[in-house]
Scaffold this motif. Structure first.
Motif, PDB file in Angstrom:
ATOM      1  N   SER A 254       0.681  -1.042  -0.018  1.00 49.86           N
ATOM      2  CA  SER A 254      -0.282   0.047  -0.080  1.00 49.86           C
ATOM      3  C   SER A 254       0.722   1.219  -0.035  1.00 49.86           C
ATOM      4  N   ALA A 255       1.907   1.284   0.746  1.00 51.96           N
ATOM      5  CA  ALA A 255       2.901   2.318   0.702  1.00 51.96           C
ATOM      6  C   ALA A 255       3.494   2.435  -0.580  1.00 51.96           C
ATOM      7  N   THR A 256       3.715   1.586  -1.499  1.00 52.09           N
ATOM      8  CA  THR A 256       4.556   1.422  -2.581  1.00 52.09           C
ATOM      9  C   THR A 256       3.284   1.864  -3.563  1.00 52.09           C
ATOM     10  N   PHE A 257       2.065   1.698  -3.431  1.00 55.42           N
ATOM     11  CA  PHE A 257       0.948   2.042  -4.463  1.00 55.42           C
ATOM     12  C   PHE A 257       0.965   3.683  -4.054  1.00 55.42           C
ATOM     13  N   LEU A 258       1.018   4.381  -2.741  1.00 56.29           N
ATOM     14  CA  LEU A 258       0.782   5.621  -2.613  1.00 56.29           C
ATOM     15  C   LEU A 258       2.222   6.612  -2.837  1.00 56.29           C
ATOM     16  N   HIS A 259       3.184   5.858  -3.145  1.00 56.23           N
ATOM     17  CA  HIS A 259       4.436   6.402  -3.423  1.00 56.23           C
ATOM     18  C   HIS A 259       4.532   6.694  -4.755  1.00 56.23           C
TER      19      HIS A 259
END
Length: 387
Positions: A254-259
């Motif tokens: 999820s963090a990578t998605f929002l990154h």
């Protein structure tokens, strides 16, 4: 028995596509010393054999001197006619130098064979001669090249494709609505996109491992920011309470998605939804030659046996870095797609004037945040050959 005779050149695809379409029993690859030295004849032979098409390489074909070319071509034509009486012989006159193509056409025309030319730009196969008086109409290309096959023809060997994983596809489907929301509102929430990118960067180590899930905005989100964060919370991508500056990333993906991963997924979903023959996200692999041979492509798609390379950026870069970015995207796009296809740069935030100008000079199509709501129309235009 059907035989293809193809003159090897730097561009592999014009010889590869007709062979995949017609599936000859045997292909004779005519290679000049220059092409053999660069290994292009061996690359094409390997690709054909992978598709269970028998291949023989005929080396030493002259690139210049019409008399020498004629002598080589006539000798080959007579040999094939003697070895395979009654065989259907097709000469692919697309490759080689212009003089080689002319010399081989003249030699093989006497056999009454079919002579074809691959018009890659217009996605069709022209028939220059079929041994009769009339010239048949051009034949539209069949779809024969997916992304890995296309890249293999360009000298890039795919090792891992993120979007090939069924588990990833299932999770991406759950994020699809958020992708579309962010794309529709990117122009209005550009500062939030940048802030989330920065927080996700702090939360991740090496872009993969979540080490600091608890982060905080510089101020309490409100208005458009709060509305967008509510959408992300609903999709279970992060935890946030209205009226608080604190956020928590739920996991590394999820963090990578929002990154910035959401922009790649938006491009991939748009290509998939609008009928691209093949679309892949996160394509990793190695070039056959070169010191820095490893590369990763954000999004790639094939349609009409042409390649679309989409580079996605959510950061706002400094102007001094924009020249490097434009050069990298242009160079990588040319290496991946060859002479045809397209390179796109899709950005979630407004780029500098330097980047816009460099993209224009390199004929890279740029779509910024204001164009993201219309990305579907741009994709459809490319898929139909209108762009």
């Amino acid at each position: 028995m059907k035989i293809h005779v193809a003159i090897v050149s730097e561009q592999i695809l014009p010889n590869f596509i007709p062979a995949l379409m017609e599936r000859p029993d045997w292909v004779c690859l005519v290679a000049s010393p220059q092409m053999s030295e660069r290994g292009l004849d061996r690359r094409l032979a390997r690709l054909l054999r992978q598709d269970e098409i028998a291949v023989e390489i005929r080396k030493g074909a002259p690139e210049s001197g019409l008399a020498d070319i004629h002598s080589f071509a006539y000798a080959l034509a007579e040999e094939l006619e003697a070895r395979y009486p009654g065989a259907e012989i097709v000469l692919n006159a697309t490759g080689g130098t212009k003089l080689m193509a002319l010399g081989f056409v003249e030699a093989f025309r006497d056999l009454g064979v079919r002579i074809i030319y691959t018009d890659t730009a217009h996605r069709r196969i022209e028939c220059l001669s079929d041994g009769k008086d009339s010239i048949p109409a051009a034949k539209p290309m069949d779809e024969v090249l997916d992304v890995p096959r296309y890249l293999a023809a360009q000298g890039f060997r795919v090792s891992v494709v993120q979007s090939d994983s069924p588990e990833w596809q299932e999770r991406a489907a759950g994020r699809k609505a958020v992708c579309k929301y962010l794309g529709q509102h990117a122009a209005q929430i550009g500062d939030l996109i940048g802030a989330l990118n920065a927080l996700a960067d702090k939360a991740l180590v090496g872009g993969e491992t979540l080490v600091a899930p608890h982060q905080a905005f510089a101020r309490v989100p409100w208005g458009n920011w709060a509305t967008a964060l509510g959408q992300l919370v609903k999709a279970h991508l992060l935890k946030w309470q209205d009226g608080s500056a604190d956020v928590e990333f739920v996991d590394a993906e999820s963090a990578t998605f929002l990154h910035g991963g959401w922009l790649e997924e938006l491009a991939w979903h748009t290509l998939q939804d609008n009928g691209a023959y093949d679309a892949r996200l996160g394509v990793n692999g190695n070039w056959e030659t070169g010191i820095n041979s490893k590369n990763e492509f954000d999004v790639l798609a094939t349609q009409g046996n042409q390649l679309l390379f989409v580079e996605c950026k959510t950061l706002r870069h400094l102007e001094e870095n924009d020249n490097d970015l434009a050069y990298k995207v242009d160079s990588l796009g040319q290496d991946a797609r060859g002479l045809f296809g397209a390179t796109w740069l899709v950005t979630a935030r407004e780029p500098s004037l330097v980047l816009r100008e460099r993209a224009r000079q390199a004929r890279i199509c740029h779509f910024g945040p204001a164009e993201l709501p219309k990305l579907r129309e741009h994709v459809r235009a490319w898929l139909t050959g209108a762009r």
